[in-house]
Motif scaffolding. Structure first.
Motif, short mmCIF file in Angstrom:
data_model
loop_
_atom_site.label_atom_id
_atom_site.label_comp_id
_atom_site.label_asym_id
_atom_site.label_seq_id
_atom_site.Cartn_x
_atom_site.Cartn_y
_atom_site.Cartn_z
N GLN A 293 5.70 -0.37 1.50
CA GLN A 293 4.97 -1.34 0.69
C GLN A 293 5.48 -2.76 0.92
O GLN A 293 4.68 -3.71 0.93
CB GLN A 293 5.07 -0.94 -0.79
CG GLN A 293 4.33 0.38 -1.05
CD GLN A 293 4.37 0.84 -2.49
OE1 GLN A 293 3.53 1.61 -2.90
NE2 GLN A 293 5.34 0.39 -3.27
N PHE A 296 3.96 -4.03 4.09
CA PHE A 296 2.55 -4.42 3.88
C PHE A 296 2.47 -5.78 3.17
O PHE A 296 1.66 -6.63 3.53
CB PHE A 296 1.84 -3.35 3.06
CG PHE A 296 0.37 -3.61 2.87
CD1 PHE A 296 -0.52 -3.45 3.93
CD2 PHE A 296 -0.12 -4.04 1.64
CE1 PHE A 296 -1.87 -3.70 3.76
CE2 PHE A 296 -1.47 -4.29 1.48
CZ PHE A 296 -2.35 -4.11 2.54
N ARG A 297 3.32 -5.99 2.16
CA ARG A 297 3.30 -7.26 1.43
C ARG A 297 3.72 -8.42 2.31
O ARG A 297 3.18 -9.53 2.21
CB ARG A 297 4.23 -7.18 0.21
CG ARG A 297 3.73 -6.28 -0.91
CD ARG A 297 4.55 -6.49 -2.17
NE ARG A 297 5.95 -6.10 -2.00
CZ ARG A 297 6.44 -4.92 -2.30
NH1 ARG A 297 5.65 -3.97 -2.78
NH2 ARG A 297 7.73 -4.66 -2.13
N ILE A 306 -2.65 -0.17 6.67
CA ILE A 306 -1.64 0.84 6.97
C ILE A 306 -2.38 2.03 7.56
O ILE A 306 -3.38 2.49 6.99
CB ILE A 306 -0.88 1.27 5.71
CG1 ILE A 306 -0.08 0.09 5.14
CG2 ILE A 306 0.06 2.44 6.02
CD1 ILE A 306 0.55 0.37 3.78
N LEU A 322 3.48 5.36 -4.81
CA LEU A 322 2.58 4.59 -3.94
C LEU A 322 1.64 3.79 -4.83
O LEU A 322 0.83 4.36 -5.56
CB LEU A 322 1.80 5.53 -3.03
CG LEU A 322 1.07 4.88 -1.85
CD1 LEU A 322 2.08 4.36 -0.82
CD2 LEU A 322 0.13 5.89 -1.18
N THR A 325 -2.67 -0.87 -4.57
CA THR A 325 -3.01 -1.79 -3.48
C THR A 325 -2.70 -1.16 -2.13
O THR A 325 -3.50 -1.22 -1.19
CB THR A 325 -2.23 -3.11 -3.63
OG1 THR A 325 -2.57 -3.72 -4.88
CG2 THR A 325 -2.58 -4.07 -2.49
N THR A 326 -1.54 -0.55 -2.03
CA THR A 326 -1.16 0.12 -0.77
C THR A 326 -2.09 1.28 -0.49
O THR A 326 -2.55 1.46 0.64
CB THR A 326 0.30 0.62 -0.86
OG1 THR A 326 1.16 -0.47 -1.21
CG2 THR A 326 0.74 1.19 0.49
N THR A 330 -4.63 2.07 2.95
CA THR A 330 -4.06 3.07 3.84
C THR A 330 -5.15 3.98 4.38
O THR A 330 -5.98 4.49 3.62
CB THR A 330 -3.00 3.93 3.12
OG1 THR A 330 -1.94 3.08 2.67
CG2 THR A 330 -2.42 4.98 4.05
#
Length: 368
Positions: A293, A296-297, A306, A322, A325-326, A330
């Motif tokens: 995460q 990703f940020r 992802i 999880l 947002t992630t 994904t």
């Protein structure tokens, strides 16, 4: 045939020699009948390899499922590697990855109209599938990763070997990746060279055939991996064509034996890839989820995703840490199997269906 660099730990060859002696003794005990192999009154197809990990067992098992399930009642029996349960477990809608392992969960999730079960004792698992736990007896059982499980004598045995690391160029564990000597290929009815390049010429096919040296009773096939539409982890998001990745930053998360082919595939569509790799069948910890995460940020691109494998998604999808947002960003990259040409595909399909149909008929006559 191109020379392929295969990493061998030559300093460990003495240990490989000792390990090989142990494996040979075990195989001779089975060959001589001192250790017993059991046959069952149902068509059983074993899918496995001589090496550890990374030959494409799950996509080939799924190919068999797609081939057989329109005509036959199919069950899949796996060991359930790294599951937290014990004994025989039949997958249901409530079954989790922890109950049966990531690959069986993946197959049960993708094919809800078949039976998927796990049992370390394959003989016991087959007994459960054929004698009690199902309303309808399966007409074909596929054993996933069972080439070395010799307590079961399958009616048809499929041996897989990776084009990039064929068994004839490898060494025994721990110097190499072989679980048993290359001579174990003799037990196979079908040998498949997997993960072949898209264009495999006849000259290389002949050379591979010469090196593998299949017996007269064995058939040899060649397959490659094909990649489907990117599937979202979140059910609200739409699927995406892999070609839409142009200009997109990708964080590739893998916990598989051989992530290189997926990296190569994605690299054809985007140059912006950050790879986060874990060991095969990795159980994602809180620290791992935070690492994903955070990556990703920290990615500042307007378009970012992802991407992970179906096997890894089985362990990520239900992870309580999880964040939404992630999850929404994904996607999984499905992998399927293609034969190098239509003629090989038809020959393989015919061989499998003919075996199941014939063995089913013989089993019915025997029971009668």
């Amino acid at each position: 045939m191109k020379d392929r660099k295969i990493h061998i730990h030559y300093g460990l060859l003495p240990l490989s020699f000792l390990y090989g002696i142990g494996v040979k003794i075990r195989n001779r005990l089975f060959d001589s009948g001192i250790l017993k192999s059991r046959s069952f009154p149902v068509p059983i197809i074993s899918v496995g390899n001589l090496a550890v990990g990374g030959t494409g067992k799950t996509p080939h098992t799924e190919y068999l499922i797609r081939l057989l399930k329109p005509t036959f009642k199919v069950a899949v029996l796996s060991r359930g590697y790294k599951r937290e349960s014990k004994g025989f477990v039949l997958a249901s809608r409530q079954t989790t990855v922890k109950d049966i392992g990531d690959e069986p969960w993946q197959m049960a999730h993708k094919f809800p109209d078949i039976n998927v079960a796990v049992d370390r004792n394959r003989c016991h698992g087959i007994e459960q599938l054929t004698q009690g736990c199902l309303k309808e007896k399966p007409e074909a059982i596929i054993l996933d990763d069972a080439f070395q499980h010799r307590y079961v004598s399958p009616g048809l045995s499929i041996l897989l070997t990776d084009y990039n690391r064929p068994f004839f160029s490898d060494q025994m564990l721990p110097a190499g990746r072989l679980r048993e000597p290359a001579a174990g290929k003799r037990r196979a009815d079908i040998i498949i060279v997997t993960k072949c390049p898209d264009h495999l010429d006849e000259k290389e096919i002949c050379l591979l055939r010469k090196k593998i040296a299949p017996a007269d009773k064995q058939t040899l096939y060649f397959t490659r991996m094909a990649y489907g539409m990117l599937q979202p982890l979140s059910p609200e998001a739409p699927a995406r064509d892999i070609r839409s990745l142009s200009g997109t930053d990708v964080i590739l998360v893998t916990g598989i034996a051989s992530p290189a082919p997926i990296m190569k595939k994605l690299s054809a569509y985007t140059r912006h890839i950050v790879s986060i790799t874990f060991g095969d069948h990795h159980a994602f910890s809180a620290k791992d989820i935070e690492r994903i995460q955070q990556a990703f940020r920290q990615c500042k691109a307007a378009g970012k995703l992802i991407i992970t494998t179906e096997k890894d998604a089985a362990r990520l999808a239900c992870h309580p840490l999880l964040d939404e947002t992630t999850r929404k960003n994904t996607y999984t990259l499905p992998i399927t199997v293609e034969f190098i040409n239509e003629k090989e595909k038809q020959s393989f399909n015919s061989q499998i269906i003919s075996y199941v149909r014939k063995d089913s008929r013989n089993s019915s006559l025997s029971e009668g």
